[in-house]
Design a protein around this motif. Structure first.
Motif, PDB file in Angstrom:
ATOM      1  N   GLU A  39      61.194  -3.554 -19.130  1.00 46.75           N
ATOM      2  CA  GLU A  39      60.201  -3.280 -19.614  1.00 46.75           C
ATOM      3  C   GLU A  39      59.174  -4.576 -18.275  1.00 46.75           C
ATOM      4  O   GLU A  39      57.964  -4.369 -19.290  1.00 46.75           O
ATOM      5  N   ASP A  40      59.761  -5.585 -17.882  1.00 46.19           N
ATOM      6  CA  ASP A  40      59.111  -6.632 -17.450  1.00 46.19           C
ATOM      7  C   ASP A  40      58.501  -5.677 -15.649  1.00 46.19           C
ATOM      8  O   ASP A  40      59.225  -5.757 -15.006  1.00 46.19           O
ATOM      9  N   ALA A  41      57.298  -6.240 -15.365  1.00 48.00           N
ATOM     10  CA  ALA A  41      56.773  -6.101 -14.265  1.00 48.00           C
ATOM     11  C   ALA A  41      57.758  -6.896 -13.277  1.00 48.00           C
ATOM     12  O   ALA A  41      57.256  -6.925 -12.286  1.00 48.00           O
ATOM     13  N   LEU A  42      57.572  -7.979 -13.773  1.00 47.58           N
ATOM     14  CA  LEU A  42      58.123  -9.403 -12.810  1.00 47.58           C
ATOM     15  C   LEU A  42      58.981  -8.870 -13.057  1.00 47.58           C
ATOM     16  O   LEU A  42      60.003  -9.279 -11.714  1.00 47.58           O
ATOM     17  N   THR A  43      60.200  -8.831 -13.540  1.00 49.01           N
ATOM     18  CA  THR A  43      61.383  -8.653 -13.264  1.00 49.01           C
ATOM     19  C   THR A  43      62.026  -7.579 -12.384  1.00 49.01           C
ATOM     20  O   THR A  43      63.209  -7.796 -11.651  1.00 49.01           O
ATOM     21  N   LEU A  44      61.758  -6.892 -12.498  1.00 46.16           N
ATOM     22  CA  LEU A  44      61.095  -5.280 -11.733  1.00 46.16           C
ATOM     23  C   LEU A  44      61.351  -5.804 -10.494  1.00 46.16           C
ATOM     24  O   LEU A  44      61.867  -5.733  -9.235  1.00 46.16           O
ATOM     25  N   SER A  45      59.748  -7.036  -9.337  1.00 51.01           N
ATOM     26  CA  SER A  45      59.854  -6.857  -8.544  1.00 51.01           C
ATOM     27  C   SER A  45      60.731  -8.319  -7.487  1.00 51.01           C
ATOM     28  O   SER A  45      60.570  -7.409  -6.603  1.00 51.01           O
ATOM     29  N   LEU A  46      61.542  -8.996  -8.520  1.00 52.11           N
ATOM     30  CA  LEU A  46      62.321 -10.064  -7.973  1.00 52.11           C
ATOM     31  C   LEU A  46      64.102  -8.754  -8.318  1.00 52.11           C
ATOM     32  O   LEU A  46      65.114  -9.506  -8.140  1.00 52.11           O
ATOM     33  N   GLY A  47      64.229  -7.732  -8.525  1.00 48.96           N
ATOM     34  CA  GLY A  47      65.419  -7.035  -8.543  1.00 48.96           C
ATOM     35  C   GLY A  47      66.357  -7.025  -7.876  1.00 48.96           C
ATOM     36  O   GLY A  47      67.543  -7.162  -7.226  1.00 48.96           O
ATOM     37  N   GLY A  48      65.798  -7.169  -6.316  1.00 48.22           N
ATOM     38  CA  GLY A  48      66.511  -6.834  -5.126  1.00 48.22           C
ATOM     39  C   GLY A  48      67.176  -8.478  -5.038  1.00 48.22           C
ATOM     40  O   GLY A  48      67.921  -8.216  -3.996  1.00 48.22           O
ATOM     41  N   PHE A  49      67.091  -9.557  -5.470  1.00 45.31           N
ATOM     42  CA  PHE A  49      67.848 -10.555  -5.295  1.00 45.31           C
ATOM     43  C   PHE A  49      68.796 -10.472  -5.837  1.00 45.31           C
ATOM     44  O   PHE A  49      70.138 -11.460  -5.689  1.00 45.31           O
ATOM     45  N   GLN A  50      69.311  -9.531  -6.581  1.00 46.21           N
ATOM     46  CA  GLN A  50      70.888  -8.712  -6.742  1.00 46.21           C
ATOM     47  C   GLN A  50      71.871  -9.023  -5.631  1.00 46.21           C
ATOM     48  O   GLN A  50      72.972  -9.305  -5.760  1.00 46.21           O
ATOM     49  N   LEU A  51      70.878  -7.864  -4.813  1.00 45.27           N
ATOM     50  CA  LEU A  51      71.924  -7.623  -3.707  1.00 45.27           C
ATOM     51  C   LEU A  51      72.007  -8.872  -2.715  1.00 45.27           C
ATOM     52  O   LEU A  51      72.626  -9.434  -2.002  1.00 45.27           O
ATOM     53  N   SER A  52      70.669  -9.501  -2.741  1.00 41.34           N
ATOM     54  CA  SER A  52      70.850 -10.636  -1.821  1.00 41.34           C
ATOM     55  C   SER A  52      71.387 -12.045  -1.800  1.00 41.34           C
ATOM     56  O   SER A  52      71.606 -12.450  -0.470  1.00 41.34           O
ATOM     57  N   GLN A  53      71.304 -12.361  -3.281  1.00 44.78           N
ATOM     58  CA  GLN A  53      71.977 -13.425  -3.764  1.00 44.78           C
ATOM     59  C   GLN A  53      73.845 -12.809  -2.713  1.00 44.78           C
ATOM     60  O   GLN A  53      74.036 -14.019  -2.712  1.00 44.78           O
ATOM     61  N   ILE A  54      74.432 -11.796  -2.643  1.00 45.00           N
ATOM     62  CA  ILE A  54      74.945 -11.846  -2.358  1.00 45.00           C
ATOM     63  C   ILE A  54      75.495 -11.670  -0.981  1.00 45.00           C
ATOM     64  O   ILE A  54      76.503 -12.638  -0.515  1.00 45.00           O
TER      65      ILE A  54
END
Length: 284
Positions: free
Chosen positions: A121-136
């Motif tokens: 429910e955090d807009a900031l965390t949602l916006s940065l969620g794509g780094f879960q794939l980028s880190q791989i």
């Protein structure tokens, strides 16, 4: 008989009147022959032998400052090698694109029953969620940068030019870690702006000046750079791109799931050493 007209008598008279001239010419001929056929004089056996001149010592070659392998030149070589390989550039663009695109997608699903919006429910965390794939992608690229040198034999040329292996590894860390930080920071800012722009109605959009936003963006870039350095380290240890990629997936994706299944008394102490938890702490 008349002897005045006899040619034989005239010849004998001529020879008799010039005997000295004939003898002198014979002596000159003998002297000339003797002078011509005389052998050359030989050096006396008592003469002192002459020694060959001693060559001057050749100064040892010294490497000029222009040919020295310095740390700055190693860094420059690593940068040239990285940017001239198309696969490296494509991978970095793909990592940034995944962070931006997935961040916007996750933000657009906020508040729905689909995607991570139902869990966060955090807009900031949602916006940065794509780094879960980028880190791989970043970690596997770091593995390939080092393991590829070992597999192709290029590392031998590196060590021949600069025997200090720590300098070469430090140059790789400086180039790749710095590049990932810059690209990660730019991707984090763009992902944040894109995510806040597509938030559904009822969600309060944040700005760059909101509390904790700047720390989260910089922390995300630092975390991405650390992940890249971890990939370099795995490449040095394993020296195989396939093995390094498997280790990256296990460390960043499988290990957090396994730790979450453990009891809290075991999972909490172990989870503190996972890179994902360190990234959460950096983001604030």
């Amino acid at each position: 008989m008349d002897t005045a007209n006899d040619p034989t008598t005239a010849t004998r008279s001529s020879t008799a009147h010039h005997p000295r001239t004939t003898t002198k010419e014979h002596d000159m001929t003998t002297t000339t022959t003797t002078t011509t056929t005389a052998p050359p004089p030989t050096p006396s056996s008592n003469a002192a032998p002459t020694s060959a001149p001693t060559p001057a010592p050749t100064p040892a070659p010294t490497r000029s400052p222009a040919g020295r392998v310095t740390f700055a030149r190693i860094v420059r070589s690593e940068w040239i090698k990285f940017r001239t390989v198309r696969a490296n550039v494509v991978a970095m663009i793909g990592a940034a694109g995944a962070a931006i695109g997935l961040g916007a997608l996750f933000s657009s699903l906020a508040g729905s029953d689909e995607g991570p919006g139902r869990l966060v429910e955090d807009a900031l965390t949602l916006s940065l969620g794509g780094f879960q794939l980028s880190q791989i992608i970043i970690a596997i690229l770091g593995v390939a940068l080092v393991a590829g040198d070992y597999q192709t034999g290029l590392v031998r040329s590196w060590f021949a030019a600069a025997p200090d292996r720590l300098r070469i590894l430090a140059a790789k860390v400086a180039v790749y870690g710095g590049l990932v930080f810059v690209v990660g920071l730019a991707a984090a800012v763009l992902a944040f702006l894109a995510g806040q722009a597509v938030l559904p109605a009822g969600w309060d959009a944040l700005t760059l000046g909101s509390d904790g936003v700047a720390q989260a963006l910089v922390g995300t870039a630092v975390y991405a750079a650390c992940i890249g350095v971890i990939g370099l380290g795995l490449g040095v240890l394993l020296r195989s791109t396939a093995a390094g990629a498997g280790a990256v997936v296990s460390l960043l994706m499988i290990a957090p799931l396994l730790v979450s299944l453990l009891p809290a008394s075991i999972g909490d102490p172990v989870g503190k050493f996972l890179p994902s938890n360190a990234g959460t702490a950096l983001q604030g």
